[in-house]
Motif scaffolding. Structure first.
Motif: not given
Length: 179
Positions: A86-90, A54-76
């Protein structure tokens, strides 16, 4: 893992022969394997060659990506959303791969601060971008269900690499677009 869940349930004082609990150790082990499947994945497998010129060098944004994780301290669980830019370079990465990278790191025992950094560094490695920005906002059950029991609290973390760190205008544009 199934035996470990059976022991935990027994230690709680429950009867493993009770109708509702008969298959719980098996189900809990299966759920835990699913919730931590990020350990079985690599960045190369997740991206799977989905890089495009790609010759685009402007900002690419993906927002509101839902995530689910477990904390390593309590496993909750902690639950939230990630904003990745990110700003692409080629070359650009396939859109779904950004969400898959977020999931790969979220599906591990984690702390949010480290996950934010891991995602940013992975996007940088894959794209060789001029800059990468990641913001994660999440609600942590270890803070909501136990401890201080603050129901409306959330945590925000950010990681800025390259031009997002070095250029205040780039950083400001990112934050204005994800607000």
């Amino acid at each position: 893992m199934e035996n470990a869940f059976a022991k935990i349930i027994s230690e709680l004082g429950e009867d493993l022969d009770r109708e509702g609990l008969k298959d719980t150790p098996k189900r809990a082990a299966k759920a835990m394997r699913y919730l931590t499947q990020g350990y079985e994945q690599s960045l190369e497998e997740v991206v799977n060659g989905a890089m495009f010129p790609s010759d685009n060098s402007e900002m690419v944004i993906v927002k509101d990506i839902e995530l689910y994780s477990l904390c390593e301290h309590h496993m909750l669980p902690f639950i939230g959303k990630a904003h990745v830019a990110y700003i692409p370079q080629g070359k650009v990465v396939g859109l779904s791969k950004i969400a898959r990278i977020v999931d790969m790191y979220a599906r591990r025992l984690q702390i949010q601060e480290n996950m934010t950094k891991q995602i940013a560094e992975a996007i940088q490695e894959v794209t060789d971008a001029a800059g990468v920005a990641v913001v994660i906002e999440a609600k942590h059950m270890c803070m909501m269900m136990r401890g201080v029991e603050k129901q409306n609290s959330s945590m925000k973390t950010s990681m800025m690499l390259g031009s997002f760190r070095d250029n205040p205008a780039t950083r400001a544009e990112f934050f204005s677009l994800v607000s």
